[in-house]
Design a protein around this motif. Structure first.
Motif, PDB file in Angstrom:
ATOM      1  N   GLY A 166       5.472   4.170   2.023  1.00  0.00           N
ATOM      2  CA  GLY A 166       6.000   4.448   0.688  1.00  0.00           C
ATOM      3  C   GLY A 166       5.000   4.007  -0.366  1.00  0.00           C
ATOM      4  N   ASP A 167       4.921   4.761  -1.448  1.00  0.00           N
ATOM      5  CA  ASP A 167       4.037   4.383  -2.546  1.00  0.00           C
ATOM      6  C   ASP A 167       4.846   3.545  -3.541  1.00  0.00           C
ATOM      7  OD1 ASP A 167       2.080   4.137  -4.424  1.00  0.00           O
ATOM      8  OD2 ASP A 167       1.676   6.281  -4.633  1.00  0.00           O
ATOM      9  N   ASP A 168       4.562   2.270  -3.586  1.00  0.00           N
ATOM     10  CA  ASP A 168       5.306   1.314  -4.422  1.00  0.00           C
ATOM     11  C   ASP A 168       6.729   1.073  -3.896  1.00  0.00           C
ATOM     12  OD1 ASP A 168       3.011   1.555  -5.953  1.00  0.00           O
ATOM     13  OD2 ASP A 168       4.025   2.014  -7.836  1.00  0.00           O
ATOM     14  N   LEU A 169       6.907   1.154  -2.601  1.00  0.00           N
ATOM     15  CA  LEU A 169       8.233   0.856  -2.014  1.00  0.00           C
ATOM     16  C   LEU A 169       8.412  -0.656  -1.923  1.00  0.00           C
ATOM     17  CD1 LEU A 169      10.800   2.071  -0.646  1.00  0.00           C
ATOM     18  CD2 LEU A 169       9.640   1.642   1.539  1.00  0.00           C
ATOM     19  N   VAL A 172      -3.447  -1.197  -7.537  1.00  0.00           N
ATOM     20  CA  VAL A 172      -3.262  -2.047  -6.355  1.00  0.00           C
ATOM     21  C   VAL A 172      -3.211  -1.200  -5.068  1.00  0.00           C
ATOM     22  CG1 VAL A 172      -1.727  -3.765  -5.295  1.00  0.00           C
ATOM     23  CG2 VAL A 172      -2.088  -3.765  -7.765  1.00  0.00           C
ATOM     24  N   CYS A 173      -2.776   0.057  -5.220  1.00  0.00           N
ATOM     25  CA  CYS A 173      -2.676   0.979  -4.071  1.00  0.00           C
ATOM     26  C   CYS A 173      -3.997   1.099  -3.312  1.00  0.00           C
ATOM     27  CB  CYS A 173      -2.320   2.389  -4.528  1.00  0.00           C
ATOM     28  SG  CYS A 173      -1.013   2.504  -5.738  1.00  0.00           S
ATOM     29  N   LEU A 174      -5.075   1.211  -4.057  1.00  0.00           N
ATOM     30  CA  LEU A 174      -6.350   1.542  -3.413  1.00  0.00           C
ATOM     31  C   LEU A 174      -6.828   0.463  -2.447  1.00  0.00           C
ATOM     32  CD1 LEU A 174      -8.782   3.394  -3.017  1.00  0.00           C
ATOM     33  CD2 LEU A 174      -9.789   2.415  -5.083  1.00  0.00           C
ATOM     34  N   GLY A 177       5.428  -0.233   2.790  1.00  0.00           N
ATOM     35  CA  GLY A 177       5.033   0.136   1.437  1.00  0.00           C
ATOM     36  C   GLY A 177       3.613  -0.338   1.201  1.00  0.00           C
ATOM     37  N   ASP A 178       2.873   0.357   0.339  1.00  0.00           N
ATOM     38  CA  ASP A 178       1.482  -0.063   0.113  1.00  0.00           C
ATOM     39  C   ASP A 178       1.396  -1.287  -0.789  1.00  0.00           C
ATOM     40  OD1 ASP A 178       2.209   1.292  -2.218  1.00  0.00           O
ATOM     41  OD2 ASP A 178       0.288   2.338  -2.424  1.00  0.00           O
ATOM     42  N   ASN A 179       2.372  -1.412  -1.687  1.00  0.00           N
ATOM     43  CA  ASN A 179       2.468  -2.602  -2.541  1.00  0.00           C
ATOM     44  C   ASN A 179       3.895  -2.666  -3.052  1.00  0.00           C
ATOM     45  OD1 ASN A 179       0.747  -0.354  -4.304  1.00  0.00           O
ATOM     46  ND2 ASN A 179       2.564  -1.131  -5.353  1.00  0.00           N
ATOM     47  N   GLY A 180       4.253  -3.797  -3.606  1.00  0.00           N
ATOM     48  CA  GLY A 180       5.581  -3.929  -4.172  1.00  0.00           C
ATOM     49  C   GLY A 180       5.603  -3.432  -5.607  1.00  0.00           C
TER      50      GLY A 180
END
Ligand SMILES: [Ca+2]
Length: 463
Positions: free
Chosen positions: A41-44, A85-87, A275-278
């Motif tokens: 998830g992206d920002d899950l 932060v995703c990257l 998730g990739d980040n919170g």
């Protein structure tokens, strides 16, 4: 509410699993390695699914996987030196390397690097990356057999279903689904938005109109997607969109589960849900992922499910970079020596309670944090501020204990531990500066340009 939250820490029951955790067979006697489906998830958030304890969101398809799996309640991405932060998170995931090592991977092609897709491909897997381009280094995404960025969840699922139909009979599958949901603008078809009434959505426990001091990143893009001060009404509307986007994403994932069943591969698939980040959604007055609170930027969901993986959960401190070496173990693929992450297979097998005693997170040059699971210290070098929280009794980080005389020793020793972890991870950022700046912050400090930018970002994100 979830069933998983009532489960106790996995005890000796999984010891009976013995030797290889996996090894399901199909097509007669020939062993076929398990497929690996990684849903990112992206920002899950770590509470972003019904099965993870969220009382509002509906996510039945992903829940059906989570509820038979093993949940790492204290999983984190190590951090980021940039607002996106995703990257670095995805780079750490796909390389198994820590923040300050993974950055080098992102900067260019390293032919000697052993990335997650390359290792799986070399092991005979048919590999697919379906998701956002730009959030992962190009030199890594091109190491998948097929890499597509088809757009929203329906299109991502369509590509994955097609890949399963085409490739499942010829090789084990490694599918990395890393699409856009539930990142803002929290897209979903209208039927999903209609499922959530903002007025009925509860506010977070640590809701505040704005953050009470300058954490070094008060006006980064994500923080500008709602006006200051935050209001309950605006926040509830944003939460409704966030949940709708998750429900839409979940419904499309249901098609992927069905395709695996149709191909006779569902039972022989290891699922990783993460998730990739919170993301902060009103906690402490914050909206972004550029902070180190538990309901903030770095704490993520992480669940493994599949053949012989027990049901259970743990509070072991783990990183997303541990996933790559873990999957290597589960799929019996040799583990590349360059990874900084640790395989979690021993935890899944009930043979150990964890892989590290301390965990540290980092954001830019402005925030560092360290925890032993119970105690959590956050350091803000540029304003010379330190917070201390007792997560056992204060999971929402409402009460800062750092100034209490009885915690002086603890603060000192945790700062030393933080410095030690920084050195181990080649983190060069100092924990103190010569001339700290004022810590005070309030919405009145926004400039006219920032206020205008905020209006535009609010419109763009649908907030
Ligand atoms: Ca993200």
């Amino acid at each position: 509410m979830s069933t998983i939250s009532r489960r106790s820490f996995l005890g000796s029951s999984s010891l009976a699993l013995g030797g290889a955790l996996l090894g399901a067979r199909s097509h007669g006697a020939a062993p076929r390695p398990p497929n690996v489906v990684f849903l990112l998830g992206d920002d899950l958030r770590p509470d972003g699914l019904a099965s993870l304890g969220n009382p509002v969101v509906t996510s039945p398809n992903i829940d059906s996987v989570v509820e038979r799996g093993y949940c790492f309640r204290r999983a984190y991405t190590m951090g980021s030196m940039v607002g996106a932060v995703c990257l670095p998170s995805r780079t750490m995931l796909l390389t198994g390397r820590s923040l300050f090592h993974a950055e080098n991977e992102a900067s260019g092609v390293d032919p000697a690097s052993y990335t997650f897709p390359k290792v799986m491909k070399d092991a005979g897997y048919a590999t697919l990356h379906a998701g956002k381009f730009g959030n992962s280094p190009k030199n890594i995404t091109t190491e998948f057999d097929e890499t597509v960025d088809p757009g929203q969840a329906a299109d991502v699922a369509g590509h994955v279903v097609d890949f399963i139909r085409r490739r499942a009979s010829e090789a084990p599958l490694f599918i990395y689904m890393a699409g856009r949901e539930p990142h803002d603008p929290q897209y979903a078809p209208d039927t999903f938005y209609a499922q959530y009434n903002p007025a009925e959505i509860p506010l977070p426990a640590s809701f505040a109109p704005f953050h009470s001091f300058d954490n070094g990143e008060m006006t980064v893009r994500d923080e500008m997607t709602l006006p200051f001060p935050r209001t309950p009404e605006a926040l509830r509307a944003k939460l409704a969109r966030y949940y709708a986007s998750i429900t839409y994403w979940d419904s499309e994932f249901g098609r992927v589960l069905q395709a695996l069943r149709d191909a006779g591969q569902y039972e022989n698939t290891v699922f990783i849900i993460a998730g990739d980040n919170g993301l902060s959604l009103g906690e402490h007055g914050l909206l972004g992922k550029q902070n180190l609170y538990e309901f903030g930027g770095m704490h993520v969901p992480l669940v493994f499910a599949g053949p012989s993986i027990p049901r259970g959960e743990t509070n072991a401190l783990v990183y997303l970079m541990d996933v790559f070496p873990t999957v290597c173990d589960l799929a019996d693929v040799s583990n590349p020596s360059q990874v900084d992450g640790s395989s979690l297979a021993s935890v899944l097998r009930g043979r150990s309670r964890g892989v590290r005693e301390w965990l540290y997170t980092a954001y830019g040059e402005v925030q560092r944090a360290v925890t032993d699971g119970r105690w959590k210290l956050i350091r803000y070098p540029l304003i010379d501020k330190t917070q201390l929280f007792d997560l056992r009794h204060d999971p929402h980080e409402a009460t800062d204990l750092a100034a209490l005389p009885k915690h002086v020793k603890r603060v000192r020793s945790m700062l030393e531990k933080l410095g030690e972890l920084q050195r181990q991870n080649d983190d060069p950022v100092p924990l103190s500066v010569a001339s700290p700046r004022p810590a005070d912050w309030s919405p009145e400090l926004l400039t006219p340009e920032q206020l205008q930018y905020q209006v535009e970002e609010t419109k763009r994100s649908g907030g």
